[in-house]
Design a protein around this motif. Structure first.
Motif, mmCIF file in Angstrom:
data_model
loop_
_atom_site.group_PDB
_atom_site.id
_atom_site.type_symbol
_atom_site.label_atom_id
_atom_site.label_comp_id
_atom_site.label_asym_id
_atom_site.label_seq_id
_atom_site.Cartn_x
_atom_site.Cartn_y
_atom_site.Cartn_z
ATOM 1 N N SER A 44 27.315 14.960 72.219
ATOM 2 C CA SER A 44 26.414 13.862 72.075
ATOM 3 C C SER A 44 27.447 12.540 71.958
ATOM 4 N N GLY A 74 20.586 17.400 70.889
ATOM 5 C CA GLY A 74 20.672 17.091 72.487
ATOM 6 C C GLY A 74 20.377 18.459 73.222
ATOM 7 N N TYR A 80 17.780 14.420 68.075
ATOM 8 C CA TYR A 80 18.871 13.462 68.907
ATOM 9 C C TYR A 80 19.570 12.400 68.161
#
Length: 286
Positions: A44, A74, A80
């Motif tokens: 990420s 992710g 996220y």
């Protein structure tokens, strides 16, 4: 070495340290290897635009939050790491919420779905299963009518929640991340998550699920956080010196204390705020 490069190196070194892996191992479920979480976080960091420019402490706090909830950043919309004004923020995804709901063992089936304008969709609240949805398999556009969530509880009860598109867009408009991140790239998934959150007030809740919703409120609507996540072994780049003070001013100031060898950064999580409608009231505030 640039400031971004220093931050990137600092986070990479933190993720690779044995102390960090021990912290992740203690936070993660037994089946989740800490090395995998470290690799996902590093991926990420390298692939999400702007994330490497965020403060190391905020990135590390997001990684620890994901570890405590047992969610993979992710991966399949689970959660996220989103950059915002120089700080990394943790945003849970639709699949992540589904995972946490299923862990309770009190929901036998649950899903959120998109209804397109050409689908055959009817609601009958008097029926035991209060809706009929027959998707138009030959549709040629993506015009969305709304979203719904349907769950079957362990006791056999059916839970149904419907949200038209304008209500989902109203929530997106109030979200701090409404113009970026998954709202911009995966709108359908975020719409399904939104109606799932609305339905969640009727669902059995685990502690993990409640914590995830509180964390999501903090990101979406800037609710003040509660609790702390401790992240150790953080190296912060020194700030540039300010303009020198006068001799008279310097004479009145005490000598500065020696800098500590390491810092423990506490990132507060999950606080209620009077500016945000509590989740128990109606899921997402409307």
């Amino acid at each position: 070495m640039s400031q971004i490069a220093r931050r990137d190196t600092t986070v990479e070194s933190w993720l690779a340290s044995q102390a960090t892996l021990s912290q992740l191992r203690a936070a993660l479920p037994s089946h989740f290897a800490p090395e995998r979480m470290a690799r996902l976080a590093l991926t990420s960091l390298r692939t999400v635009r702007g994330l490497a420019e965020c403060t190391p402490a905020s990135i590390m706090a997001c990684v620890m939050t994901a570890s405590q909830l047992g969610l993979e950043p992710g991966v399949l919309g689970s959660c996220y790491l989103i950059p915002r004004k120089g700080e990394a923020t943790f945003l849970i995804g639709y699949q992540g919420l589904l995972d946490l709901i299923r862990r309770s063992g009190k929901v036998t089936s649950i899903a959120s779905r998109v209804v397109y304008e050409t689908d055959r969709f009817e609601i009958d609240y008097a029926a035991s299963i209060p809706f009929t949805h027959k998707p138009d398999l030959r549709r040629k556009d993506n015009r969305i009518l709304g979203f719904y969530c349907h769950a079957t509880l362990a006791g056999g009860e059916h839970l149904f929640e419907w949200m038209p598109l304008h209500e989902v867009n109203a929530i997106r408009g109030r979200s701090q991340s409404g113009s970026s991140g998954p709202w911009a790239t995966d709108f359908s998934e975020m719409g399904k998550k939104t109606v799932l959150r609305r339905a969640a007030k009727y669902l059995p809740r685990s502690i993990e699920f409640s914590d995830a919703l509180a964390a999501d409120d903090h990101v979406e609507f800037d609710a003040a956080p509660t609790g702390t996540v401790e992240v150790s072994h953080v190296e912060i780049a020194p700030t540039p010196p300010t303009a020198p003070a006068s001799v008279a001013t310097r004479a009145k100031l005490p000598a500065p204390p020696p800098p500590p060898a390491s810092k423990v950064v506490e990132v507060e999580l999950f606080a209620e705020s009077p500016e945000v409608v509590p989740f128990e009231d109606d899921g997402f505030p409307l």
